[in-house]
Design an enzyme around this catalytic site. Structure first.
Site, short mmCIF file in Angstrom:
data_model
loop_
_atom_site.label_atom_id
_atom_site.label_comp_id
_atom_site.label_asym_id
_atom_site.label_seq_id
_atom_site.Cartn_x
_atom_site.Cartn_y
_atom_site.Cartn_z
N ASP A 3 54.10 23.41 52.19
CA ASP A 3 52.82 24.11 52.09
C ASP A 3 51.77 23.26 51.39
O ASP A 3 52.08 22.52 50.48
CB ASP A 3 52.95 25.36 51.19
CG ASP A 3 53.69 26.49 51.86
OD1 ASP A 3 53.83 26.46 53.08
OD2 ASP A 3 54.10 27.40 51.11
N PRO A 60 38.01 39.33 37.19
CA PRO A 60 37.43 37.99 37.27
C PRO A 60 37.51 37.23 35.96
O PRO A 60 37.25 36.03 35.91
CB PRO A 60 35.97 38.25 37.69
CG PRO A 60 35.74 39.70 37.57
CD PRO A 60 37.05 40.40 37.49
N ARG A 91 55.91 35.69 49.91
CA ARG A 91 56.39 34.66 50.85
C ARG A 91 57.24 33.60 50.17
O ARG A 91 57.92 32.83 50.83
CB ARG A 91 55.21 34.03 51.63
CG ARG A 91 54.27 33.22 50.81
CD ARG A 91 53.06 32.80 51.61
NE ARG A 91 53.33 31.77 52.60
CZ ARG A 91 53.60 30.50 52.32
NH1 ARG A 91 53.63 30.09 51.07
NH2 ARG A 91 53.83 29.62 53.29
N GLU A 121 32.42 48.70 36.60
CA GLU A 121 32.03 47.56 35.76
C GLU A 121 33.21 46.93 35.05
O GLU A 121 33.14 45.82 34.56
CB GLU A 121 30.99 48.00 34.73
CG GLU A 121 29.61 48.22 35.30
CD GLU A 121 29.11 47.00 36.07
OE1 GLU A 121 28.88 45.98 35.42
OE2 GLU A 121 28.97 47.08 37.30
N1 ADE Z 1 38.13 42.06 40.50
C1 ADE Z 1 36.86 41.74 40.78
N2 ADE Z 1 36.73 40.42 41.02
C2 ADE Z 1 37.98 39.88 40.90
C3 ADE Z 1 38.50 38.56 41.01
N3 ADE Z 1 37.74 37.52 41.30
N4 ADE Z 1 39.82 38.40 40.81
C4 ADE Z 1 40.60 39.45 40.48
N5 ADE Z 1 40.17 40.69 40.35
C5 ADE Z 1 38.86 40.92 40.56
#
Ligand code: ADE
Length: 271
Positions: free
Chosen positions: A193, A113, A178, A140
């Site tokens: 697209d 994230p 794709r 984590e």
């Molecule tokens: N792992 C946990 N959350 C994630 C996300 N939002 N994007 C990519 N990998 C992740």
């Protein structure tokens, strides 16, 4: 030319069914893409194949250990690429985007994230490569030395937290595969697209021409291709203006189109 994805994960089974259906299945069967799954646990050398440990400094959760991840990636990709990644990471002013800098090298991407947010532009960049590696984090997080000295790029699929990078990796594979020539059959299939041109896509209709009293717009039945194109462009602009106005600032629009959008602002309701 086929494209190879090397996936490093503790849960390879997560990938099975999405790769065994529809377009991805066909792309694999026809040799357009090759997805290799590597279980990080297989590269842990201790008796119990441990891949995580407690965080230094305390706090909750577990952290993925660096040794099995380095061993997996270095074994599969070979030392040359791993060393290249290390050089990129240690380059002056912290060069992060090896994806753009060296098309010839294999990007080693950590799904997290904290990464660069994935979008259609990044999917197109990745589709230029013939091989990419995706590392799926769990728990984590992963030991910081993996980020610092192994990966070339970090990608997030959006501002929310998943239980691991596996679903994110599948999304990257899907969006990139794709775009590879031949994957969708029709060479022009991705041109319209949503997001291809920075706009949302226009509405689609198929038969019947009337369903429960709801008619397909007359213009689509008219056979006037120029008018159909114009209608679709306006619908794309209208949708984008109403749903994703943030996208409009990033694309080229003619002065007439800008004016048209300004007039739309007076109308109300979403389409
Ligand atoms: N792992 C946990 N959350 C994630 C996300 N939002 N994007 C990519 N990998 C992740």
């Amino acid at each position: 030319m086929f494209m190879r994805f090397d996936i490093f994960t503790l849960f390879p089974a997560i990938f099975e069914s999405p790769l065994q259906e529809s377009i991805l299945k066909r792309a694999i069967e026809s040799g357009l893409i090759d997805v290799r799954l590597h279980n990080i646990r297989d590269y842990a050398t201790d008796k119990h194949h441990i891949t995580d440990d407690y965080p230094y400094g305390g706090g909750g959760g577990m952290v993925m250990k660096p040794e099995p991840i380095f061993a997996a990636v270095e074994t599969v990709l070979g030392m040359a690429n791993a060393r290249f990644a290390w050089r990129m990471q240690n380059a002056e002013n912290g060069v992060r985007s090896a994806i753009q800098k060296r098309q010839s090298e294999i990007p080693i991407i950590l799904l997290t994230p904290q990464g660069r947010v994935f979008d259609q532009g990044l999917a197109r960049e990745l589709a230029q490569h013939d091989r990419i590696a995706l590392i799926c984090g769990r728990y984590e997080g992963v030991d910081e030395r993996v980020r610092e000295h192994l990966v070339t790029d970090e990608i997030s699929i959006g501002d929310y937290v998943l239980t691991g990078g596996e679903l994110a990796a599948l999304i990257v594979i899907d969006a990139v595969a794709r775009l590879r020539p031949g994957a969708l059959g029709d060479p022009g299939a991705t041109a319209d697209d949503s997001h291809a041109e920075g706009l949302l896509e226009y509405p689609h209709y198929t038969r019947p021409p009337e369903f429960r009293g709801w008619r397909v717009p007359d213009v689509l039945l008219s056979g006037h291709h120029a008018e159909i194109d114009r209608w679709r462009r306006q619908q794309s602009l209208r949708r984008t203006a109403r749903r994703r106005p943030d996208l409009l600032s990033r694309i080229f629009l003619t002065p007439e189109e800008r004016q048209w959008i300004e007039r739309l602002a007076d109308e109300s309701g979403a389409t």
